[in-house]
Design a protein around this motif. Structure first.
Motif, PDB file in Angstrom:
ATOM      1  N   VAL A  52       0.834  -1.203   0.000  1.00 46.92           N
ATOM      2  CA  VAL A  52       0.000   0.000   0.000  1.00 46.92           C
ATOM      3  C   VAL A  52       0.873   1.259   0.000  1.00 46.92           C
ATOM      4  O   VAL A  52       1.712   1.448   0.874  1.00 46.92           O
ATOM      5  N   VAL A  53       0.668   2.106  -1.000  1.00 47.82           N
ATOM      6  CA  VAL A  53       1.267   3.439  -1.066  1.00 47.82           C
ATOM      7  C   VAL A  53       0.183   4.360  -1.609  1.00 47.82           C
ATOM      8  O   VAL A  53      -0.399   4.087  -2.663  1.00 47.82           O
ATOM      9  N   TYR A  54      -0.105   5.426  -0.889  1.00 46.18           N
ATOM     10  CA  TYR A  54      -1.161   6.345  -1.300  1.00 46.18           C
ATOM     11  C   TYR A  54      -0.601   7.503  -2.099  1.00 46.18           C
ATOM     12  O   TYR A  54       0.480   8.020  -1.802  1.00 46.18           O
ATOM     13  N   ALA A  55      -1.352   7.930  -3.100  1.00 47.07           N
ATOM     14  CA  ALA A  55      -1.006   9.138  -3.848  1.00 47.07           C
ATOM     15  C   ALA A  55      -1.374  10.361  -3.011  1.00 47.07           C
ATOM     16  O   ALA A  55      -2.234  10.287  -2.133  1.00 47.07           O
ATOM     17  N   ARG A  56      -0.745  11.490  -3.292  1.00 49.81           N
ATOM     18  CA  ARG A  56      -1.008  12.700  -2.516  1.00 49.81           C
ATOM     19  C   ARG A  56      -2.463  13.143  -2.617  1.00 49.81           C
ATOM     20  O   ARG A  56      -3.035  13.661  -1.654  1.00 49.81           O
ATOM     21  N   GLU A  57      -3.062  12.937  -3.789  1.00 56.10           N
ATOM     22  CA  GLU A  57      -4.461  13.351  -3.943  1.00 56.10           C
ATOM     23  C   GLU A  57      -5.423  12.471  -3.138  1.00 56.10           C
ATOM     24  O   GLU A  57      -6.596  12.810  -2.979  1.00 56.10           O
ATOM     25  N   ASP A  58      -4.892  11.368  -2.605  1.00 57.89           N
ATOM     26  CA  ASP A  58      -5.696  10.489  -1.744  1.00 57.89           C
ATOM     27  C   ASP A  58      -5.455  10.787  -0.264  1.00 57.89           C
ATOM     28  O   ASP A  58      -5.689   9.933   0.585  1.00 57.89           O
ATOM     29  N   GLU A  59      -5.017  12.017   0.043  1.00 59.05           N
ATOM     30  CA  GLU A  59      -4.681  12.348   1.432  1.00 59.05           C
ATOM     31  C   GLU A  59      -5.805  12.054   2.421  1.00 59.05           C
ATOM     32  O   GLU A  59      -5.558  11.468   3.476  1.00 59.05           O
ATOM     33  N   PRO A  60      -7.064  12.435   2.138  1.00 57.52           N
ATOM     34  CA  PRO A  60      -8.123  12.130   3.112  1.00 57.52           C
ATOM     35  C   PRO A  60      -8.242  10.633   3.398  1.00 57.52           C
ATOM     36  O   PRO A  60      -8.378  10.221   4.560  1.00 57.52           O
ATOM     37  N   ARG A  61      -8.185   9.831   2.353  1.00 56.46           N
ATOM     38  CA  ARG A  61      -8.271   8.374   2.547  1.00 56.46           C
ATOM     39  C   ARG A  61      -7.044   7.857   3.276  1.00 56.46           C
ATOM     40  O   ARG A  61      -7.158   7.027   4.189  1.00 56.46           O
ATOM     41  N   ALA A  62      -5.866   8.350   2.888  1.00 55.97           N
ATOM     42  CA  ALA A  62      -4.628   7.909   3.539  1.00 55.97           C
ATOM     43  C   ALA A  62      -4.665   8.225   5.024  1.00 55.97           C
ATOM     44  O   ALA A  62      -4.303   7.388   5.863  1.00 55.97           O
ATOM     45  N   TYR A  63      -5.128   9.423   5.362  1.00 58.06           N
ATOM     46  CA  TYR A  63      -5.208   9.821   6.776  1.00 58.06           C
ATOM     47  C   TYR A  63      -6.217   8.955   7.519  1.00 58.06           C
ATOM     48  O   TYR A  63      -5.952   8.484   8.638  1.00 58.06           O
ATOM     49  N   ARG A  64      -7.376   8.739   6.904  1.00 62.50           N
ATOM     50  CA  ARG A  64      -8.426   7.927   7.535  1.00 62.50           C
ATOM     51  C   ARG A  64      -7.945   6.505   7.794  1.00 62.50           C
ATOM     52  O   ARG A  64      -8.127   5.956   8.887  1.00 62.50           O
ATOM     53  N   GLU A  65      -7.310   5.912   6.798  1.00 61.36           N
ATOM     54  CA  GLU A  65      -6.844   4.530   6.946  1.00 61.36           C
ATOM     55  C   GLU A  65      -5.695   4.441   7.949  1.00 61.36           C
ATOM     56  O   GLU A  65      -5.606   3.474   8.718  1.00 61.36           O
ATOM     57  N   PHE A  66      -4.817   5.447   7.944  1.00 63.85           N
ATOM     58  CA  PHE A  66      -3.695   5.410   8.884  1.00 63.85           C
ATOM     59  C   PHE A  66      -4.183   5.517  10.318  1.00 63.85           C
ATOM     60  O   PHE A  66      -3.694   4.805  11.208  1.00 63.85           O
ATOM     61  N   THR A  67      -5.121   6.423  10.567  1.00 58.76           N
ATOM     62  CA  THR A  67      -5.609   6.577  11.938  1.00 58.76           C
ATOM     63  C   THR A  67      -6.346   5.325  12.405  1.00 58.76           C
ATOM     64  O   THR A  67      -6.360   5.024  13.604  1.00 58.76           O
ATOM     65  N   ARG A  68      -6.937   4.586  11.473  1.00 58.09           N
ATOM     66  CA  ARG A  68      -7.607   3.332  11.818  1.00 58.09           C
ATOM     67  C   ARG A  68      -6.573   2.268  12.179  1.00 58.09           C
ATOM     68  O   ARG A  68      -6.746   1.526  13.139  1.00 58.09           O
ATOM     69  N   ALA A  69      -5.527   2.185  11.409  1.00 57.45           N
ATOM     70  CA  ALA A  69      -4.434   1.244  11.647  1.00 57.45           C
ATOM     71  C   ALA A  69      -3.289   1.585  10.705  1.00 57.45           C
ATOM     72  O   ALA A  69      -3.529   1.764   9.513  1.00 57.45           O
ATOM     73  N   PRO A  70      -2.067   1.733  11.241  1.00 52.68           N
ATOM     74  CA  PRO A  70      -1.664   1.407  12.608  1.00 52.68           C
ATOM     75  C   PRO A  70      -1.897   2.515  13.636  1.00 52.68           C
ATOM     76  O   PRO A  70      -1.845   2.267  14.824  1.00 52.68           O
ATOM     77  N   GLY A  71      -2.111   3.768  13.170  1.00 53.52           N
ATOM     78  CA  GLY A  71      -2.171   4.886  14.102  1.00 53.52           C
ATOM     79  C   GLY A  71      -0.778   5.257  14.572  1.00 53.52           C
ATOM     80  O   GLY A  71       0.177   4.490  14.402  1.00 53.52           O
ATOM     81  N   VAL A  72      -0.663   6.439  15.150  1.00 51.76           N
ATOM     82  CA  VAL A  72       0.653   6.920  15.569  1.00 51.76           C
ATOM     83  C   VAL A  72       1.261   6.020  16.648  1.00 51.76           C
ATOM     84  O   VAL A  72       2.430   5.622  16.558  1.00 51.76           O
ATOM     85  N   ALA A  73       0.485   5.699  17.678  1.00 53.20           N
ATOM     86  CA  ALA A  73       1.018   4.871  18.768  1.00 53.20           C
ATOM     87  C   ALA A  73       1.393   3.488  18.257  1.00 53.20           C
ATOM     88  O   ALA A  73       2.445   2.937  18.624  1.00 53.20           O
ATOM     89  N   GLY A  74       0.543   2.912  17.396  1.00 50.36           N
ATOM     90  CA  GLY A  74       0.843   1.590  16.852  1.00 50.36           C
ATOM     91  C   GLY A  74       2.091   1.603  15.994  1.00 50.36           C
ATOM     92  O   GLY A  74       2.916   0.680  16.067  1.00 50.36           O
ATOM     93  N   MET A  75       2.250   2.652  15.188  1.00 52.06           N
ATOM     94  CA  MET A  75       3.450   2.758  14.359  1.00 52.06           C
ATOM     95  C   MET A  75       4.677   2.969  15.233  1.00 52.06           C
ATOM     96  O   MET A  75       5.751   2.438  14.954  1.00 52.06           O
ATOM     97  N   GLY A  76       4.524   3.750  16.309  1.00 47.29           N
ATOM     98  CA  GLY A  76       5.646   3.953  17.224  1.00 47.29           C
ATOM     99  C   GLY A  76       6.113   2.652  17.835  1.00 47.29           C
ATOM    100  O   GLY A  76       7.320   2.376  17.917  1.00 47.29           O
ATOM    101  N   ASN A  77       5.174   1.811  18.251  1.00 43.14           N
ATOM    102  CA  ASN A  77       5.526   0.505  18.823  1.00 43.14           C
ATOM    103  C   ASN A  77       6.201  -0.389  17.788  1.00 43.14           C
ATOM    104  O   ASN A  77       7.210  -1.039  18.067  1.00 43.14           O
TER     105      ASN A  77
END
Length: 202
Positions: A52-77
């Motif tokens: 999975v690699v998102y295009a810049r024009e897909d920023e809303p979707r990329a942000y939504r999916e990232f916050t769902r998983a892994p999220g900042v804390a999950g990525m940090g771990n």
């Protein structure tokens, strides 16, 4: 999680580049290439689903999916586990993160899994100001962040042991050539600060 060094020259320093919400895109690969003159092995792991690699024009979707998983804390771990896994092979393990990757790097810096870190415009660091890195950490902010006061956060970090902050008069993404907020001059200055702070050998 597939990730390979750009070369296998037996260097004793590993540098892990932590991606933004888009995944390992051209910008992250470009950062890895910028590190090629240094005597280090560079890793660009993806913490998104495989492929999975998102295009810049897909920023809303990329942000939504990232916050769902892994999220900042999950990525940090996950990042802390990843860097810790390099310890048997390398004398020094360093991390450079951008945006959510920067905040994840900030979180990982508290675990002892890295020997040095640079966080480029990790705006969510403001949510984790209780973190005390166990290794030297350079936090590079863009001054013009719409969601919070950068000077106030930088002031909160001032005097923190092992933490150095820089604030550039730019907008979020100023080191990314593909961003509309890219600033070549400030990007060069920030990159020089980063490489010098980490003591990367040539």
């Amino acid at each position: 999680m597939a990730s390979h060094p750009l070369d296998g020259n037996g260097h004793d320093t590993a540098v892990v580049v932590a991606h933004e919400i888009y995944g390992v895109n051209e910008h992250i690969n470009g950062v890895a290439e910028m590190l090629s003159p240094y005597r280090c092995d560079v890793f660009t792991p993806s913490f998104l689903p495989p492929g999975v690699v998102y295009a810049r024009e897909d920023e809303p979707r990329a942000y939504r999916e990232f916050t769902r998983a892994p999220g900042v804390a999950g990525m940090g771990n996950a990042l802390a586990q990843y860097t810790d896994g390099l310890r048997e092979r390398y004398r020094r393990v360093l991390c450079i993160g951008f945006s959510v990757g920067a905040t994840s790097t900030w979180l990982a810096s508290e675990t002892g899994a890295v020997d040095g870190a640079v966080c480029f415009y990790g705006s969510r660091i403001r949510d984790y100001l209780d973190i005390q890195p166990t290794a030297p950490c350079l936090v590079i902010f863009a001054e013009q962040e719409p969601s919070f006061s950068v000077p106030a956060v930088a002031e909160r970090l001032a005097g923190r042991k092992g933490v150095v902050t820089e604030v550039h008069p730019c907008r979020h993404g100023f080191c990314d050539p593909g961003s509309p907020h890219y600033s070549a001059g400030h990007s060069r200055k920030a990159w020089t600060s980063a490489t010098q702070f980490l003591g990367l050998p040539r």
